[in-house]
Design a protein around this motif. Structure first.
Motif, PDB file in Angstrom:
ATOM      1  N   PRO A  16       0.802  -1.218   0.000  1.00 54.56           N
ATOM      2  CA  PRO A  16       0.000   0.000   0.000  1.00 54.56           C
ATOM      3  C   PRO A  16       0.838   1.272   0.000  1.00 54.56           C
ATOM      4  O   PRO A  16       0.480   2.256  -0.610  1.00 54.56           O
ATOM      5  N   ALA A  17       1.975   1.236   0.668  1.00 52.23           N
ATOM      6  CA  ALA A  17       2.789   2.448   0.752  1.00 52.23           C
ATOM      7  C   ALA A  17       3.479   2.775  -0.557  1.00 52.23           C
ATOM      8  O   ALA A  17       3.954   3.884  -0.754  1.00 52.23           O
ATOM      9  N   HIS A  18       3.541   1.810  -1.467  1.00 50.08           N
ATOM     10  CA  HIS A  18       4.280   2.036  -2.701  1.00 50.08           C
ATOM     11  C   HIS A  18       3.430   1.780  -3.933  1.00 50.08           C
ATOM     12  O   HIS A  18       3.933   1.795  -5.043  1.00 50.08           O
ATOM     13  N   ALA A  19       2.138   1.549  -3.759  1.00 46.62           N
ATOM     14  CA  ALA A  19       1.298   1.163  -4.883  1.00 46.62           C
ATOM     15  C   ALA A  19       1.181   2.258  -5.923  1.00 46.62           C
ATOM     16  O   ALA A  19       1.246   2.002  -7.121  1.00 46.62           O
ATOM     17  N   THR A  20       0.993   3.516  -5.505  1.00 44.17           N
ATOM     18  CA  THR A  20       0.819   4.621  -6.433  1.00 44.17           C
ATOM     19  C   THR A  20       1.707   5.783  -6.017  1.00 44.17           C
ATOM     20  O   THR A  20       1.425   6.442  -5.022  1.00 44.17           O
ATOM     21  N   HIS A  67      14.055  -0.653  -5.813  1.00 42.03           N
ATOM     22  CA  HIS A  67      13.510  -0.334  -4.492  1.00 42.03           C
ATOM     23  C   HIS A  67      12.022  -0.656  -4.416  1.00 42.03           C
ATOM     24  O   HIS A  67      11.524  -1.127  -3.385  1.00 42.03           O
ATOM     25  N   GLU A  68      11.312  -0.408  -5.506  1.00 40.74           N
ATOM     26  CA  GLU A  68       9.885  -0.735  -5.545  1.00 40.74           C
ATOM     27  C   GLU A  68       9.677  -2.241  -5.423  1.00 40.74           C
ATOM     28  O   GLU A  68       8.783  -2.714  -4.707  1.00 40.74           O
ATOM     29  N   LEU A  69      10.526  -3.007  -6.091  1.00 36.89           N
ATOM     30  CA  LEU A  69      10.432  -4.465  -6.026  1.00 36.89           C
ATOM     31  C   LEU A  69      10.709  -4.951  -4.605  1.00 36.89           C
ATOM     32  O   LEU A  69       9.999  -5.824  -4.084  1.00 36.89           O
ATOM     33  N   GLU A  70      11.741  -4.392  -3.969  1.00 41.25           N
ATOM     34  CA  GLU A  70      12.061  -4.780  -2.595  1.00 41.25           C
ATOM     35  C   GLU A  70      10.917  -4.437  -1.648  1.00 41.25           C
ATOM     36  O   GLU A  70      10.593  -5.213  -0.743  1.00 41.25           O
ATOM     37  N   ALA A  71      10.297  -3.281  -1.840  1.00 41.63           N
ATOM     38  CA  ALA A  71       9.189  -2.880  -0.973  1.00 41.63           C
ATOM     39  C   ALA A  71       8.014  -3.836  -1.105  1.00 41.63           C
ATOM     40  O   ALA A  71       7.357  -4.172  -0.113  1.00 41.63           O
ATOM     41  N   ARG A  72       7.755  -4.291  -2.300  1.00 38.40           N
ATOM     42  CA  ARG A  72       6.616  -5.184  -2.519  1.00 38.40           C
ATOM     43  C   ARG A  72       6.903  -6.603  -2.030  1.00 38.40           C
ATOM     44  O   ARG A  72       5.983  -7.298  -1.576  1.00 38.40           O
ATOM     45  N   CYS A  73       8.176  -7.015  -2.143  1.00 39.43           N
ATOM     46  CA  CYS A  73       8.539  -8.365  -1.685  1.00 39.43           C
ATOM     47  C   CYS A  73       8.826  -8.409  -0.189  1.00 39.43           C
ATOM     48  O   CYS A  73       8.707  -9.462   0.439  1.00 39.43           O
ATOM     49  N   GLY A  74       9.241  -7.301   0.378  1.00 41.18           N
ATOM     50  CA  GLY A  74       9.548  -7.253   1.802  1.00 41.18           C
ATOM     51  C   GLY A  74      10.948  -7.704   2.156  1.00 41.18           C
ATOM     52  O   GLY A  74      11.274  -7.830   3.340  1.00 41.18           O
TER      53      GLY A  74
END
Length: 218
Positions: A16-20, A67-74
């Protein structure tokens, strides 16, 4: 995977923090259209540094694909490689790139290997303006030699690996690029100025300004 291994978020998970990404409020976009700008090039080419400064100059949001990929994967990218291998990482990278390239008025720094997938090259070419930041092997090695967050360079001969990867990817970068800019030892400020000047006068930009702003999707 044993019980101590980090757990990756399911594929397609949207943090949610990086979706848009939030677009900058106010100001004028110097390019005069909403199409995103995509930066491609090798690891160490300066995509993140140039991208942040370019976004600021253009009054756009900066997004780093890794960074977006890392945020989504955790988890961090080396952990994704460890658990799923490069094939699993590339699959996730494709999914995140597909989502990010739909966002208007951003500057997106892609991963060095994002151009390997034909679908990624298609999306980059169809949905925005692609800038290839080019650097030679010696310069790339100088910039990445102390970076421990590069799984592909965890080899006995990282400089040789860089040379091989550049030979493999150079034709793909040129295939998707609307503009090619040599990074070399130019200061970031001068380099960003060069990129902006070339963006504003590129044939693709001129066409967009003269013919309106069609949908970014293929």
């Amino acid at each position: 995977m044993n019980e101590a291994d980090p757990q990756l978020a399911p594929e397609g998970h949207d943090s949610p923090a990086h979706a848009t990404p939030q677009l900058p409020s106010g100001g004028v976009d110097l390019l005069g259209h909403d199409h995103p700008v995509f930066l491609v090039g090798m690891m160490g080419a300066g995509k993140t540094t140039v991208g942040k400064n370019l976004a600021k100059m253009l009054n756009r949001e900066f997004v780093d694909l890794d960074h977006e990929l890392e945020a989504r994967c955790g988890v961090r990218i080396p952990t994704i490689f460890e658990i799923e291998g490069e094939e699993g990482f590339r699959k996730r990278e494709c999914q995140v790139l597909e989502a990010c390239t739909r966002t208007p008025r951003i500057v997106l720094a892609t991963g060095g290997g994002a151009v390997l997938a034909p679908i990624n090259r298609q999306l980059l070419k169809a949905r925005g303006i692609v800038v290839y930041l080019r650097a030679g092997v010696d310069e790339l090695y100088r910039r990445t030699s102390r970076d421990r967050n590069r799984p592909l360079l965890s080899t006995p001969d990282p400089k040789g690996t860089l040379r091989h990867l550049l030979q493999q990817r150079e034709p793909l970068y040129r295939e998707v690029a609307d503009l090619t800019v040599e990074t070399g030892t130019t200061s970031v400020t001068n380099l960003v100025t060069v990129v902006v000047d070339q963006l504003r006068t590129s044939p693709k930009i001129v066409w967009l300004q003269e013919n309106g702003n069609p949908p970014c999707t293929p």
